[in-house]
Design a protein around this motif. Structure first.
Motif, PDB file in Angstrom:
ATOM      1  N   HIS A   1       8.045 -52.692  21.491  1.00  0.00           N
ATOM      2  CA  HIS A   1       8.030 -54.069  20.963  1.00  0.00           C
ATOM      3  C   HIS A   1       8.993 -54.203  19.785  1.00  0.00           C
ATOM      4  O   HIS A   1       9.752 -55.182  19.701  1.00  0.00           O
ATOM      5  CB  HIS A   1       6.612 -54.449  20.521  1.00  0.00           C
ATOM      6  CG  HIS A   1       5.704 -54.812  21.643  1.00  0.00           C
ATOM      7  ND1 HIS A   1       5.649 -56.075  22.198  1.00  0.00           N
ATOM      8  CD2 HIS A   1       4.800 -54.072  22.343  1.00  0.00           C
ATOM      9  CE1 HIS A   1       4.755 -56.095  23.172  1.00  0.00           C
ATOM     10  NE2 HIS A   1       4.228 -54.898  23.283  1.00  0.00           N
ATOM     11  N   THR A   2       8.966 -53.232  18.877  1.00  0.00           N
ATOM     12  CA  THR A   2       9.855 -53.289  17.718  1.00  0.00           C
ATOM     13  C   THR A   2      11.314 -53.239  18.140  1.00  0.00           C
ATOM     14  O   THR A   2      12.150 -54.013  17.641  1.00  0.00           O
ATOM     15  CB  THR A   2       9.555 -52.115  16.772  1.00  0.00           C
ATOM     16  OG1 THR A   2       8.174 -52.155  16.391  1.00  0.00           O
ATOM     17  CG2 THR A   2      10.410 -52.191  15.521  1.00  0.00           C
ATOM     18  N   ASP A   3      11.626 -52.340  19.055  1.00  0.00           N
ATOM     19  CA  ASP A   3      13.009 -52.182  19.511  1.00  0.00           C
ATOM     20  C   ASP A   3      13.522 -53.460  20.169  1.00  0.00           C
ATOM     21  O   ASP A   3      14.640 -53.917  19.909  1.00  0.00           O
ATOM     22  CB  ASP A   3      13.089 -51.010  20.483  1.00  0.00           C
ATOM     23  CG  ASP A   3      14.500 -50.473  20.602  1.00  0.00           C
ATOM     24  OD1 ASP A   3      15.394 -50.978  19.909  1.00  0.00           O
ATOM     25  OD2 ASP A   3      14.712 -49.526  21.389  1.00  0.00           O
ATOM     26  N   VAL A   4      12.691 -54.049  21.010  1.00  0.00           N
ATOM     27  CA  VAL A   4      13.123 -55.244  21.741  1.00  0.00           C
ATOM     28  C   VAL A   4      13.348 -56.416  20.794  1.00  0.00           C
ATOM     29  O   VAL A   4      14.395 -57.081  20.823  1.00  0.00           O
ATOM     30  CB  VAL A   4      12.091 -55.611  22.824  1.00  0.00           C
ATOM     31  CG1 VAL A   4      12.409 -56.972  23.426  1.00  0.00           C
ATOM     32  CG2 VAL A   4      12.077 -54.556  23.917  1.00  0.00           C
ATOM     33  N   VAL A   5      12.383 -56.692  19.916  1.00  0.00           N
ATOM     34  CA  VAL A   5      12.501 -57.882  19.070  1.00  0.00           C
ATOM     35  C   VAL A   5      13.639 -57.720  18.060  1.00  0.00           C
ATOM     36  O   VAL A   5      14.393 -58.672  17.785  1.00  0.00           O
ATOM     37  CB  VAL A   5      11.161 -58.179  18.362  1.00  0.00           C
ATOM     38  CG1 VAL A   5      10.840 -57.128  17.309  1.00  0.00           C
ATOM     39  CG2 VAL A   5      11.174 -59.562  17.729  1.00  0.00           C
ATOM     40  N   SER A   6      13.816 -56.518  17.488  1.00  0.00           N
ATOM     41  CA  SER A   6      14.891 -56.324  16.514  1.00  0.00           C
ATOM     42  C   SER A   6      16.259 -56.375  17.184  1.00  0.00           C
ATOM     43  O   SER A   6      17.212 -56.934  16.617  1.00  0.00           O
ATOM     44  CB  SER A   6      14.707 -54.989  15.782  1.00  0.00           C
ATOM     45  OG  SER A   6      14.647 -53.905  16.702  1.00  0.00           O
ATOM     46  N   THR A   7      16.379 -55.819  18.382  1.00  0.00           N
ATOM     47  CA  THR A   7      17.659 -55.882  19.093  1.00  0.00           C
ATOM     48  C   THR A   7      17.980 -57.323  19.496  1.00  0.00           C
ATOM     49  O   THR A   7      19.147 -57.732  19.486  1.00  0.00           O
ATOM     50  CB  THR A   7      17.636 -54.969  20.324  1.00  0.00           C
ATOM     51  OG1 THR A   7      17.228 -53.648  19.945  1.00  0.00           O
ATOM     52  CG2 THR A   7      19.022 -54.872  20.953  1.00  0.00           C
ATOM     53  N   LEU A   8      16.967 -58.084  19.842  1.00  0.00           N
ATOM     54  CA  LEU A   8      17.198 -59.497  20.150  1.00  0.00           C
ATOM     55  C   LEU A   8      17.698 -60.252  18.924  1.00  0.00           C
ATOM     56  O   LEU A   8      18.560 -61.140  19.029  1.00  0.00           O
ATOM     57  CB  LEU A   8      15.917 -60.133  20.682  1.00  0.00           C
ATOM     58  CG  LEU A   8      15.504 -59.744  22.114  1.00  0.00           C
ATOM     59  CD1 LEU A   8      14.183 -60.411  22.477  1.00  0.00           C
ATOM     60  CD2 LEU A   8      16.580 -60.149  23.109  1.00  0.00           C
ATOM     61  N   PHE A   9      17.182 -59.911  17.749  1.00  0.00           N
ATOM     62  CA  PHE A   9      17.683 -60.530  16.511  1.00  0.00           C
ATOM     63  C   PHE A   9      19.153 -60.170  16.289  1.00  0.00           C
ATOM     64  O   PHE A   9      19.946 -60.999  15.836  1.00  0.00           O
ATOM     65  CB  PHE A   9      16.837 -60.096  15.314  1.00  0.00           C
ATOM     66  CG  PHE A   9      15.541 -60.837  15.197  1.00  0.00           C
ATOM     67  CD1 PHE A   9      15.493 -62.213  15.367  1.00  0.00           C
ATOM     68  CD2 PHE A   9      14.360 -60.182  14.902  1.00  0.00           C
ATOM     69  CE1 PHE A   9      14.305 -62.913  15.252  1.00  0.00           C
ATOM     70  CE2 PHE A   9      13.171 -60.863  14.793  1.00  0.00           C
ATOM     71  CZ  PHE A   9      13.140 -62.238  14.973  1.00  0.00           C
ATOM     72  N   ILE A  10      19.500 -58.926  16.591  1.00  0.00           N
ATOM     73  CA  ILE A  10      20.903 -58.520  16.460  1.00  0.00           C
ATOM     74  C   ILE A  10      21.771 -59.303  17.444  1.00  0.00           C
ATOM     75  O   ILE A  10      22.889 -59.736  17.112  1.00  0.00           O
ATOM     76  CB  ILE A  10      21.043 -57.005  16.693  1.00  0.00           C
ATOM     77  CG1 ILE A  10      20.309 -56.233  15.596  1.00  0.00           C
ATOM     78  CG2 ILE A  10      22.509 -56.587  16.734  1.00  0.00           C
ATOM     79  CD1 ILE A  10      20.283 -54.728  15.801  1.00  0.00           C
ATOM     80  N   CYS A  11      21.253 -59.513  18.662  1.00  0.00           N
ATOM     81  CA  CYS A  11      21.995 -60.304  19.650  1.00  0.00           C
ATOM     82  C   CYS A  11      22.222 -61.730  19.161  1.00  0.00           C
ATOM     83  O   CYS A  11      23.317 -62.300  19.320  1.00  0.00           O
ATOM     84  CB  CYS A  11      21.241 -60.325  20.977  1.00  0.00           C
ATOM     85  SG  CYS A  11      21.106 -58.710  21.793  1.00  0.00           S
ATOM     86  N   ILE A  12      21.197 -62.303  18.561  1.00  0.00           N
ATOM     87  CA  ILE A  12      21.328 -63.666  18.027  1.00  0.00           C
ATOM     88  C   ILE A  12      22.301 -63.683  16.856  1.00  0.00           C
ATOM     89  O   ILE A  12      23.131 -64.601  16.708  1.00  0.00           O
ATOM     90  CB  ILE A  12      19.947 -64.212  17.615  1.00  0.00           C
ATOM     91  CG1 ILE A  12      19.038 -64.322  18.842  1.00  0.00           C
ATOM     92  CG2 ILE A  12      20.076 -65.558  16.915  1.00  0.00           C
ATOM     93  CD1 ILE A  12      17.604 -64.679  18.510  1.00  0.00           C
ATOM     94  N   GLY A  13      22.206 -62.653  16.000  1.00  0.00           N
ATOM     95  CA  GLY A  13      23.108 -62.583  14.859  1.00  0.00           C
ATOM     96  C   GLY A  13      24.565 -62.500  15.266  1.00  0.00           C
ATOM     97  O   GLY A  13      25.444 -63.090  14.605  1.00  0.00           O
ATOM     98  N   PHE A  14      24.858 -61.803  16.373  1.00  0.00           N
ATOM     99  CA  PHE A  14      26.250 -61.705  16.830  1.00  0.00           C
ATOM    100  C   PHE A  14      26.760 -63.056  17.322  1.00  0.00           C
ATOM    101  O   PHE A  14      27.961 -63.330  17.247  1.00  0.00           O
ATOM    102  CB  PHE A  14      26.356 -60.669  17.945  1.00  0.00           C
ATOM    103  CG  PHE A  14      27.775 -60.276  18.276  1.00  0.00           C
ATOM    104  CD1 PHE A  14      28.384 -59.220  17.617  1.00  0.00           C
ATOM    105  CD2 PHE A  14      28.508 -60.972  19.217  1.00  0.00           C
ATOM    106  CE1 PHE A  14      29.695 -58.859  17.900  1.00  0.00           C
ATOM    107  CE2 PHE A  14      29.818 -60.625  19.517  1.00  0.00           C
ATOM    108  CZ  PHE A  14      30.415 -59.556  18.852  1.00  0.00           C
TER     109      PHE A  14
END
Length: 794
Positions: free
Chosen positions: A188-201
């Motif tokens: 769960h942590t990996d998915v949500v944080s990576t999604l935030f990185i995707c949005i940030g890009f």
């Protein structure tokens, strides 16, 4: 053609040939160097194994140190080598993030109500908030940049779930409740944080100093990502299902279909990077998340890519890290470098621990477990190291800062064995495990047995079993007689739930009540006439056939019994042969053998229930077959109770290996007897048998017989020769270490749950009047230093 032209052509050919030879030699040297890196990684991992350090630590040490040696750096300083390594790492990270996304269940977004998800999101939120307030004071980027600090805060909040899962599994707590909880929360942590990185890009452009993108660029990226996700989620299943149907399991995968599937995946992953300039690594992650993970193609890609990572990429990855981040630029003499390293590590660690402790306190977790979960969720891995190096390559941070972030990443990994050791130590204190077996039973204590019945037809044999197992009257025996009742729709409709705090149910089905009353009356009648030293309590295992074994095992564990006695699933017919039996109860027996928290016995009744056990004269001749092994030692321990009964004449038959000359079996037996495991088993057999002999045989209570045999064929012949001499055989199910006397017998076993000897004695071809008791000793094999692999601590 003149001689001069011929000479020129010859020189050109030699030059071309020489150049090709030089290139091949160079490639060979690089391949040799790669194999040397892998060798050093394996060697260092072997040396670090006593410290339980994961493989990534050895790969990091070897990669960083080797790539920073002056000799190696001189050979890898060329632009061609650097570009080649960069291409390999970029492609591998695309594959890595694609597989990370592919292994994630898309329904994870619907599971935010789970405790694991809430703990994960709380840890991410608190870590992100702390990092957002504190990272600006570190001056990590070369130029002040609020967007970069936000992105760094997200990265600090991440968890490397693939690495965490591998560490949890390697450290043997993956089956425990806290291990499963941490793995799920890590995903769960990996998915949500990576999604935030995707949005940030999408919002910020790293290539231009993390400036805000134009509205047009954002809309273009979002539009193409939506198309990419829609293709991955809606179109991919049709293509993959067609390929899976055309290539069923067990048949070779067609090359054209495999190429088509891979090409389609590449097309999906490269859509947004090519058309909108989106990051290729993040695009691969998003495509993987929304692609179906079922089917042969998905499993094939996951297995092959993971094998490529472990065998090739991971050692090479850290070599690339060392070439990009030269340790000479670490600036170890500057205070700011160490402040950056320590504060990044502390922010990530404290944020995760505080987050898990806050939510754990609300949910009633022990604070020690909350701290352990937070520390484990702080694990960072390859993706975080890759991002740290890329920030230096894009000149956003200095090389010293990027190296500090890499070192901070590995600080989150080094302590994990200590955290796991602490978890195991606390779990062992809370739930101490003891060997629940007859061999380890304290003779001065009351023996607890769980006798299971399938129906009234098993009552007579169960009563006689209790009678001969009583042992010394003054020590006593507590027998829990449990009825195994299958929960059908008809019975479920008659259940009545008790009111109040007791959440148990009462069975009101007339047939079940009549059966239980019939069994209780028979048991009570025996206890009134001849029940000295025996206490009986009635139990009920009411469940479906699929879950019956769980009820029985839970009963055995709660009641702390030393032996579970199960009736064989086949019943004897009037003609003497065994009926086909109930396959459901056979499955129950086999599952109990695998999961029981104590020793297990299977009783094949062929006349024991019809006997009248006398307390004054011999009414039963019993024999124990002892070949060796833990199960045979357990059978011998049970036989010691029969030796105390005046109505039982017990004989112990020991099968010993006779090595004759230079025969093949002699050579094999000598070779195997030299192994440490075999020697320890033989020593345990001799000690156990010597103790039994001194206590019962030397005192004249038990007869003793030896049979010297050289192979399994003679074992079978000897068993046939004693047919009809005994009414009860007691044998171990197996557990023998490389025994020549039983090798090959399992090739013709009809019922493997009985073991090779028990299966032979239980066949209708052997005897129609001999009852067989097959015993399996409670084993600690597969346990964690005396602690069950599936221990519970939360």
């Amino acid at each position: 053609m003149d001689i001069q032209n011929l000479r020129n052509m010859t020189n050109e050919a030699l030059c071309t040939s020489g150049g090709m030879t030089y290139k091949l030699a160079t490639i060979a040297v690089y391949m040799l160097g790669f194999f040397f890196i892998v060798f050093l990684c394996n060697l260092l991992h072997f040396w670090l194994r006593p410290l339980s350090q994961p493989r990534i630590i050895s790969e990091c040490i070897v990669g960083l140190l080797l790539s920073n040696l002056p000799v190696i750096r001189k050979q890898t300083a060329g632009e061609g080598i650097q570009n080649t390594l960069q291409y390999i790492v970029d492609v591998a990270m695309v594959l890595h993030m694609f597989v990370v996304g592919l292994e994630v269940d898309p329904n994870i977004f619907l599971q935010i109500h789970l405790l694991e998800a809430k703990v994960a999101y709380t840890g991410v939120l608190i870590t992100f908030v702390m990092a957002s307030f504190l990272t600006p004071f570190l001056n990590v980027p070369e130029a002040a940049s609020a967007p970069f600090n936000l992105c760094l805060s997200v990265i600090v909040s991440t968890t490397a779930s693939p690495l965490l899962t591998r560490i949890i599994t390697d450290l043997k707590i993956g089956k425990s409740d806290i291990g499963r909880f941490v793995v799920s929360a890590g995903v769960h942590t990996d998915v949500v944080s990576t999604l935030f990185i995707c949005i940030g890009f999408i919002v910020f452009d790293p290539l231009s100093g993390f400036r805000y993108r134009s509205l047009k660029a954002i809309v273009t990226m979002v539009s193409l990502l939506v198309i990419e996700i829609a293709l991955a989620a809606k179109v991919t299943p049709f293509i993959m299902n067609w390929v899976n149907r055309s290539n069923p399991e067990g048949k070779p995968m067609k090359g054209s279909h495999l190429i088509l599937a891979v090409a389609y995946v590449v097309l999906i992953c490269s859509l947004s990077p090519i058309c909108a300039g989106y990051n290729k690594v993040l695009s691969a992650f998003l495509a993987g998340v929304f692609m179906p993970r079922e089917g042969r193609i998905a499993k094939l890609m996951i297995n092959k890519v993971n094998y490529f990572f472990v065998a090739i990429f991971y050692p090479l990855f850290f070599f690339w890290v060392g070439t990009e981040a030269q340790l000479a630029y670490f600036e170890a003499g500057k205070f700011k470098t160490w402040i950056t390293l320590i504060f990044i590590f502390l922010i990530a660690t404290i944020g995760k621990v505080v987050g898990t402790c806050v939510f754990g306190g609300i949910m009633g977790f022990h604070w020690q477990e909350s701290v352990a979960i937070g520390l484990l969720l702080n694990v960072k891995g390859h993706f975080q190291v890759y991002l740290a190096i890329m920030t230096a390559n894009m000149e956003i941070t200095s090389i010293a800062t990027s190296i500090a972030m890499v070192f901070a990443t590995f600080c989150t990994i080094i302590y994990t064995p200590l955290v796991v050791a602490s978890i195991i130590r606390r779990a062992r204190k809370r739930s101490p495990t003891q060997r629940m077996a007859l061999q380890w039973h304290n003779p001065s204590n009351e023996l607890h047995l769980l006798v299971c019945l399938q129906g009234p037809e098993d009552v007579s044999s169960a009563i006689n079993f209790m009678a001969i197992s009583r042992g010394p009257v003054e020590r006593g025996m507590l027998v829990y007689v449990a009825d195994m009742v299958e929960l059908t729709d008809k019975i479920a409709a008659t259940l009545s739930h008790n009111q109040g705090s007791d959440s148990s149910v009462t069975v009101t089905d007339p047939e079940v009540l009549e059966m239980r009353e019939q069994i209780s009356n028979a048991v009570n009648a025996y206890l009134q006439n001849n029940g000295d030293g025996i206490t009986v309590r009635r139990m009920l295992a009411l469940s479906t056939m699929n879950n019956m074994h769980q009820d029985v095992c839970i009963l055995a564990e709660d009641l702390m019994v030393s032996l579970i006695v199960l009736p064989f699933h086949k019943q004897q017919q009037p003609g003497g042969r065994l009926a086909t039996g109930n396959s459901g109860f056979r499955s129950v027996n086999r599952k109990i053998l695998r999961h029981a928290p104590c020793s297990v016995g299977i009783l094949v009744d062929r006349g024991l229930g019809a006997l009248t056990i006398s307390s004054t004269t011999i009414s039963l001749h019993a024999a124990v077959i002892f070949i060796g092994g833990k199960d045979d030692r357990e059978a011998l321990a049970y036989a010691g109770r029969l030796a105390c009964h005046p109505g039982v004449k017990l004989t112990v038959i020991r099968f010993l290996l006779e090595a004759i000359g230079d025969s093949v079996s002699s050579i094999i037996s000598i070779a195997k007897s030299k192994t440490l495991e075999h020697q320890e088993e033989m020593k345990a057999d001799d000690e156990c048998f010597a103790e039994f002999y001194d206590r019962y045989v030397a005192a004249g209570n038990v007869s003793y017989m030896e049979k010297y045999l050289s192979n399994s064929g003679q074992t079978f012949s000897t068993l046939q020769s004693i047919e009809g001499q005994y009414g009860l055989f007691i044998v171990g199910r197996g557990g023998r270490v490389n025994s020549i006397l039983t090798v090959g017998m399992n090739d013709w076993e009809e019922c493997p749950e009985l073991g090779p000897i028990g299966d032979i004695l239980s066949t209708s071809a052997f005897s129609a009047t001999a009852t067989v008791l097959i015993i399996q000793q409670h084993s600690l094999r597969g346990e964690l230093d005396g602690l069950q692999d599936e221990f519970s601590i939360m």
